[in-house]
Design a protein around this motif. Sequence first.
Motif: not given
Length: 86
Positions: A5, A7-9
């Motif tokens: 996973q 975290d794009e931010d």
Amino acid sequence: MIKVQVDEDMIKQMYQDAINDRIEKLDEELVYWDSNELKRRTCMCWNTIQNNFFFDNNFPKIKIGGKWYFPAEETKQFLKEWLKDR
């Protein structure tokens, strides 16, 4: 199976911080950039620049003769805001 996973931010923030650091280090007090300087400062090719923000009405640019110029301070500010909005 392994699942990753991201975290794009967090990645966007890290990317923005890296670009800001790079811009500050490379700042040579230029009043205007030409297209080569814009490509160098953004680490983007001309096609990528055109496809992403060149035609944005808020992107500061002026064409003199056959050459594009970009006011350095306004262009830096635009690029920071543009990246933040991505």
